[in-house]
Motif scaffolding. Structure first.
Motif, PDB file in Angstrom:
ATOM      1  N   LEU A  50       0.801  -1.213   0.000  1.00 27.13           N
ATOM      2  CA  LEU A  50       0.000   0.000   0.000  1.00 27.13           C
ATOM      3  C   LEU A  50       0.841   1.273   0.000  1.00 27.13           C
ATOM      4  N   LEU A  51       0.653   2.046  -1.064  1.00 29.18           N
ATOM      5  CA  LEU A  51       1.271   3.365  -1.162  1.00 29.18           C
ATOM      6  C   LEU A  51       0.221   4.294  -1.750  1.00 29.18           C
ATOM      7  N   PHE A  52       0.013   5.432  -1.090  1.00 24.71           N
ATOM      8  CA  PHE A  52      -0.938   6.408  -1.618  1.00 24.71           C
ATOM      9  C   PHE A  52      -0.210   7.363  -2.556  1.00 24.71           C
ATOM     10  N   ILE A  53      -0.924   7.756  -3.614  1.00 24.91           N
ATOM     11  CA  ILE A  53      -0.431   8.754  -4.559  1.00 24.91           C
ATOM     12  C   ILE A  53      -1.509   9.832  -4.609  1.00 24.91           C
ATOM     13  N   THR A  54      -1.119  11.105  -4.461  1.00 22.63           N
ATOM     14  CA  THR A  54      -2.121  12.171  -4.417  1.00 22.63           C
ATOM     15  C   THR A  54      -1.530  13.500  -4.859  1.00 22.63           C
ATOM     16  N   ASP A  55      -2.429  14.446  -5.114  1.00 26.89           N
ATOM     17  CA  ASP A  55      -2.000  15.824  -5.348  1.00 26.89           C
ATOM     18  C   ASP A  55      -2.464  16.723  -4.195  1.00 26.89           C
ATOM     19  N   ASP A  56      -2.896  16.099  -3.103  1.00 26.42           N
ATOM     20  CA  ASP A  56      -3.372  16.817  -1.910  1.00 26.42           C
ATOM     21  C   ASP A  56      -2.255  16.890  -0.868  1.00 26.42           C
TER      22      ASP A  56
END
Length: 197
Positions: A50-56
Motif C-alpha cells: 500500500l502506497l498512496f499517490i495524491t495531489d493533496d
C-alpha cells in the motif's frame, strides 16, 4: 478536486518522482498527466504494498507527519524463529542499530511457520535471487506488525535486533485504509478520502 490513488507498489521500483537509473512509482501514473501527483511517504525498493499517490498536500502531511501518529500494518516473512520472548521484546520496544532510543510500542501477531522452501516460490523474483542461496530447510515465519512509527527500514532493523532476517515485507494498511486485495503489484485504483483534518 484532489485525487487520491491506492497503489500496490511492486518490489523493485523506488518511491520517487523521478530517477535516472530505476523505475519509480510515478512511472505507473504517467498516463494521468497530472504533474502535481506525488507519493505519500515512502516504501523502500524491496518493500511491496500500500502506497498512496495524491495531489493533496494536506493528505500527504497528515499521513506522514509523526505528530499524527498514523498506524500502519505490514505483513512480512522472516528467516528465524519468533519465540514468545522475542515477540514481547518487539512489542515493548527494542534498540535498533544507529539509534539510542527504543522503538515505540507496537503489536506483533505470528500468522504462520515453516521452512524457506515453503515460501520461496511465491516471492518476487528479485527476492528469490537474494535468498535462494540459503538452506531450503531454514526456519521461516510469517507475521503482521502494527506500528505508528516510521524510522528508516525500521521493521527490518527491529527483527534483526532479535536475530531474525526479514526477506519479504508488504504494507497492507494505513490509518484504517486497507489495501484492496484485488490489486496486483503495479496496479492502482482511485478512492475517496474523508478528510480528518
Amino acid at each position: 478536486m484532489y485525487k487520491y490513488y491506492m497503489f500496490n507498489k511492486p518490489c523493485g521500483c523506488i518511491t520517487a518522482r523521478r530517477d535516472e537509473r530505476h523505475k519509480t512509482v510515478m512511472d505507473y501514473f504517467k498516463d494521468l498527466a497530472n504533474p502535481n501527483l506525488a507519493p505519500v511517504g515512502r516504501l523502500d525498493k524491496e518493500t511491496e504494498g500500500l502506497l498512496f499517490i495524491t495531489d493533496d498536500g494536506m493528505f500527504n502531511q497528515y499521513m506522514t507527519h509523526p505528530d499524527y501518529g498514523i498506524t500502519k500494518v505490514y505483513s512480512f516473512i522472516a528467516m528465524g524463529v519468533l519465540t514468545e520472548e522475542k515477540r514481547k521484546l518487539l512489542e515493548e520496544g527494542v534498540y535498533i542499530t544507529g539509534s539510542e532510543k527504543k522503538t515505540a510500542p507496537c503489536t506483533v501477531r505470528l500468522t504462520g511457520t515453516g521452512v524457506l522452501k515453503d515460501v520461496l516460490k511465491d516471492l518476487p523474483e528479485e527476492i528469490r535471487r537474494k535468498t535462494g542461496h540459503n538452506r531450503m530447510d531454514h526456519p521461516v515465519f510469517t507475521a503482521e506488525i502494527s506500528l505508528a512509527e516510521g524510522r528508516k527500514r525500521q521493521i527490518r532493523r527491529m527483527l534483526k535486533s532479535v536475530g531474525c532476517l526479514v526477506i519479504y515485507l508488504k504494507r497492507i494498511c494505513a490509518d484504517g485504509i486497507w489495501l484492496d486485495e484485488n490489486l496486483q503489484p503495479g496496479e492502482w485504483k482511485e478512492f475517496t478520502w474523508e478528510g480528518k483534518l
